[in-house]
Design a protein around this motif. Structure first.
Motif, PDB file in Angstrom:
ATOM      1  N   LYS A 205     -14.818 -68.607  60.070  1.00 20.25           N
ATOM      2  CA  LYS A 205     -14.780 -67.545  60.913  1.00 20.25           C
ATOM      3  C   LYS A 205     -16.296 -66.853  61.410  1.00 20.25           C
ATOM      4  O   LYS A 205     -16.123 -66.373  62.613  1.00 20.25           O
ATOM      5  N   SER A 206     -17.166 -66.870  60.634  1.00 22.21           N
ATOM      6  CA  SER A 206     -18.385 -66.505  61.144  1.00 22.21           C
ATOM      7  C   SER A 206     -19.776 -67.100  60.471  1.00 22.21           C
ATOM      8  O   SER A 206     -19.343 -67.902  59.498  1.00 22.21           O
ATOM      9  N   LEU A 207     -20.868 -66.984  60.885  1.00 25.60           N
ATOM     10  CA  LEU A 207     -22.093 -67.574  60.441  1.00 25.60           C
ATOM     11  C   LEU A 207     -22.670 -66.491  59.602  1.00 25.60           C
ATOM     12  O   LEU A 207     -22.663 -65.196  59.941  1.00 25.60           O
ATOM     13  N   LEU A 208     -23.091 -66.708  58.451  1.00 26.10           N
ATOM     14  CA  LEU A 208     -24.052 -65.947  57.516  1.00 26.10           C
ATOM     15  C   LEU A 208     -25.641 -65.904  57.954  1.00 26.10           C
ATOM     16  O   LEU A 208     -26.064 -66.944  57.442  1.00 26.10           O
ATOM     17  N   THR A 209     -26.089 -64.900  58.411  1.00 28.87           N
ATOM     18  CA  THR A 209     -27.538 -65.160  58.785  1.00 28.87           C
ATOM     19  C   THR A 209     -28.411 -64.191  57.629  1.00 28.87           C
ATOM     20  O   THR A 209     -27.861 -63.267  57.471  1.00 28.87           O
ATOM     21  N   GLU A 210     -29.718 -64.778  57.652  1.00 30.01           N
ATOM     22  CA  GLU A 210     -30.529 -63.947  56.565  1.00 30.01           C
ATOM     23  C   GLU A 210     -31.997 -64.289  57.205  1.00 30.01           C
ATOM     24  O   GLU A 210     -32.316 -65.349  57.415  1.00 30.01           O
ATOM     25  N   ASN A 211     -32.572 -63.350  57.699  1.00 30.29           N
ATOM     26  CA  ASN A 211     -33.882 -63.189  57.909  1.00 30.29           C
ATOM     27  C   ASN A 211     -34.158 -64.379  59.124  1.00 30.29           C
ATOM     28  O   ASN A 211     -35.224 -65.342  58.844  1.00 30.29           O
ATOM     29  N   GLY A 212     -33.615 -64.454  60.083  1.00 27.70           N
ATOM     30  CA  GLY A 212     -33.717 -65.402  61.127  1.00 27.70           C
ATOM     31  C   GLY A 212     -33.218 -66.785  60.886  1.00 27.70           C
ATOM     32  O   GLY A 212     -33.682 -67.800  61.359  1.00 27.70           O
ATOM     33  N   LYS A 213     -32.508 -66.850  59.836  1.00 32.27           N
ATOM     34  CA  LYS A 213     -31.944 -68.259  59.142  1.00 32.27           C
ATOM     35  C   LYS A 213     -30.600 -68.083  58.959  1.00 32.27           C
ATOM     36  O   LYS A 213     -29.990 -66.982  58.864  1.00 32.27           O
ATOM     37  N   ILE A 214     -29.841 -69.194  58.955  1.00 31.10           N
ATOM     38  CA  ILE A 214     -28.613 -69.433  58.662  1.00 31.10           C
ATOM     39  C   ILE A 214     -28.318 -69.572  57.162  1.00 31.10           C
ATOM     40  O   ILE A 214     -28.975 -70.479  56.453  1.00 31.10           O
TER      41      ILE A 214
ATOM     42  N   ASP B  29     -26.482 -61.634  66.274  1.00 31.69           N
ATOM     43  CA  ASP B  29     -28.077 -61.991  66.287  1.00 31.69           C
ATOM     44  C   ASP B  29     -27.987 -63.305  67.016  1.00 31.69           C
ATOM     45  O   ASP B  29     -29.253 -63.635  67.601  1.00 31.69           O
ATOM     46  N   ILE B  30     -27.292 -64.309  66.963  1.00 33.99           N
ATOM     47  CA  ILE B  30     -27.437 -65.502  67.699  1.00 33.99           C
ATOM     48  C   ILE B  30     -26.187 -65.774  68.553  1.00 33.99           C
ATOM     49  O   ILE B  30     -25.112 -65.801  68.410  1.00 33.99           O
ATOM     50  N   ALA B  31     -26.563 -65.996  69.861  1.00 27.68           N
ATOM     51  CA  ALA B  31     -25.657 -66.212  71.029  1.00 27.68           C
ATOM     52  C   ALA B  31     -25.530 -67.679  71.314  1.00 27.68           C
ATOM     53  O   ALA B  31     -26.100 -68.276  71.283  1.00 27.68           O
ATOM     54  N   LEU B  32     -24.171 -67.941  70.855  1.00 31.11           N
ATOM     55  CA  LEU B  32     -23.793 -69.190  71.181  1.00 31.11           C
ATOM     56  C   LEU B  32     -23.435 -69.440  72.461  1.00 31.11           C
ATOM     57  O   LEU B  32     -22.717 -68.680  73.192  1.00 31.11           O
TER      58      LEU B  32
END
Ligand SMILES: Cc1cc2nc3c(=O)[nH]c(=O)nc-3n(C[C@H](O)[C@H](O)[C@H](O)COP(=O)(O)OP(=O)(O)OC[C@H]3O[C@@H](n4cnc5c(N)ncnc54)[C@H](O)[C@@H]3O)c2cc1C
Length: 381
Positions: free
Chosen positions: A185-194, A225-228
């Motif tokens: 469903k979603s990406l988990l992002t942490e400090n500019g990383k996945i 945060d991240i435009a696909l």
């Protein structure tokens, strides 16, 4: 959310079509050991299953450019790909190198194939011109109305469903973990990383994530945060006939569609190109159009009943080109999609360059040319 150590992977691949499964195999061959493929439904049952399996760099390209080169280089990998897969899995993917005939039935078609002949000759591609008589001698079941044709000796075909079976078997034999019915469903992002991804049931963490999600790529949430890049589904319907023995030696194209003869006597006629959202239904208009394509190429099919019909969704980017490589806004997020009409052809080279990049940090010019960051919507650095 259930997230534990077992849900950690070196590389997590989202999407188990030909692209995701081929990347998983190449990563394994390059030493990656904790590889997981998360699949929304069952692996290998979407576009890659619906495809006609043509490996057609000449028939599918319109000019000599980077995309044509990419197609030709991927085709060059196919002999080895088929041989190695057979050695690894005992599955014969039926690579058929009989070639493709591109036939003209109208004045307009003749002009089209002459234009094609000219640019392909100039570009150094392998193409031969056949008169009506030569075409009928090569393929006696082609319509007597054929005017002339081109022969592409290096446009081949493969039984794509066997290819998917081989790739799935490779995964099983090599402990690549496949989790089905797991929709990300979603990406988990942490400090500019996945950090990983979230499905309805669980979180999965990983050092690197690859989205090989075909036509559904834009549906994944990323928290802004991240435009696909925007990927659109383009429906393709196919009809199939069954004959007792193989009537055609080669794939036959016309400017309106194609006929693909399989070893077992099946004949596939494709394909519609439709903007129908995520609707994979078969339509009466689609079937009628494909029947007309079949009758034009070979009126001898007129007495046959349609034995099967199906549809799939091709993944298309705004500029029609593949989207391959790292996303600038999150360096451990990779995308491999938008192969549109050529994902079966492009799977070996896509897998090679993605796996080399992820496992060996090796770059390819194609990752620059087809970068996800070429779109305004993608977060560029
Ligand atoms: C009618 C038709 C004929 C074609 N003929 C040819 C041909 O002759 N030659 C050729 O080279 N190409 C052909 N193509 C194109 C080719 O099929 C595609 O380019 C190729 O299959 C794309 O592969 P893929 O792995 O990206 O997509 P898919 O096979 O669609 O795989 C993507 C997978 O990702 C999964 N997924 C999506 N979102 C999520 C999520 N959020 N979480 C988990 N899983 C997810 C899907 O369920 C799917 O299994 C054809 C396509 C069609 C429809």
């Amino acid at each position: 959310m259930n997230s534990n150590k077992d849900n950690f992977s070196e590389v997590l691949i989202v999407g188990g079509g030909v692209i995701g499964l081929s990347i998983a195999r190449e990563l394994h061959r390059r030493g990656a050991r904790r590889i997981t493929v998360l699949e929304r439904g069952k692996v290998g049952r979407e576009s890659s299953y619906a495809a006609a399996g043509m490996l057609a760099p000449n028939a599918e390209t319109e000019k000599a450019d980077d995309f044509t080169k990419f197609c030709a280089e991927s085709l060059d990998l196919y002999n080895k790909f088929a041989e190695e897969l057979f050695g690894e899995t005992d599955v014969n993917i039926e690579l058929d190198r009989s070639g493709t005939v591109y036939a003209a039935f109208t004045d307009h078609d003749s002009a089209e194939i002459r234009r094609r002949y000219d640019w392909q000759k100039r570009a150094g591609l392998a193409v031969e011109f056949l008169s009506a008589e030569e075409t009928r001698r090569a393929e006696p079941f082609v319509s007597p109305d054929v005017r002339e044709s081109l022969f592409f000796p290096f446009d081949w075909q493969v039984e794509n469903r066997k290819l998917l079976h081989a790739l799935e078997k490779f995964a099983e034999l090599n402990r690549i973990k496949i989790v089905e019915n797991a929709e990300v469903k979603s990406l988990l992002t942490e400090n500019g990383k996945i950090g990983g991804v979230r499905t309805v049931d669980a979180d999965f963490s990983a050092d690197a994530v690859v989205l090989a999600t075909g036509a559904w790529t834009s549906l994944i949430e990323n928290g802004g945060d991240i435009a696909l890049p925007e990927i659109k589904p383009v429906r393709g319907q196919i009809i199939g006939f069954q004959t007792a023995k193989r009537l055609f030696e080669r794939v036959i194209y016309s400017p309106r569609g194609y006929l693909v003869p399989r070893r077992d006597g099946r004949i596939l006629i494709g394909a519609t190109v439709e903007d129908a959202g995520f609707d994979k239904n078969i339509t009466a208009a689609g079937t009628e159009f494909l029947r007309a394509v079949a009758m034009e190429i070979s009126p001898s099919l007129a007495s046959l009943e349609i034995a099967e019909t199906w549809a799939g969704l091709r993944p298309l980017a705004a500029d029609g080109l593949p989207v391959l490589g790292a996303v600038a806004a999150a360096k451990n997020l990779f995308i491999a999609t938008a192969h549109y009409r050529n994902g079966i052809l492009l799977a070996p080279l896509t897998a090679k360059i993605l796996a080399e990049r992820i496992a060996e940090n090796k770059d390819s010019e194609y990752l620059r040319i087809f970068s996800p960051n070429r779109f305004k919507t993608a977060a560029a650095t």
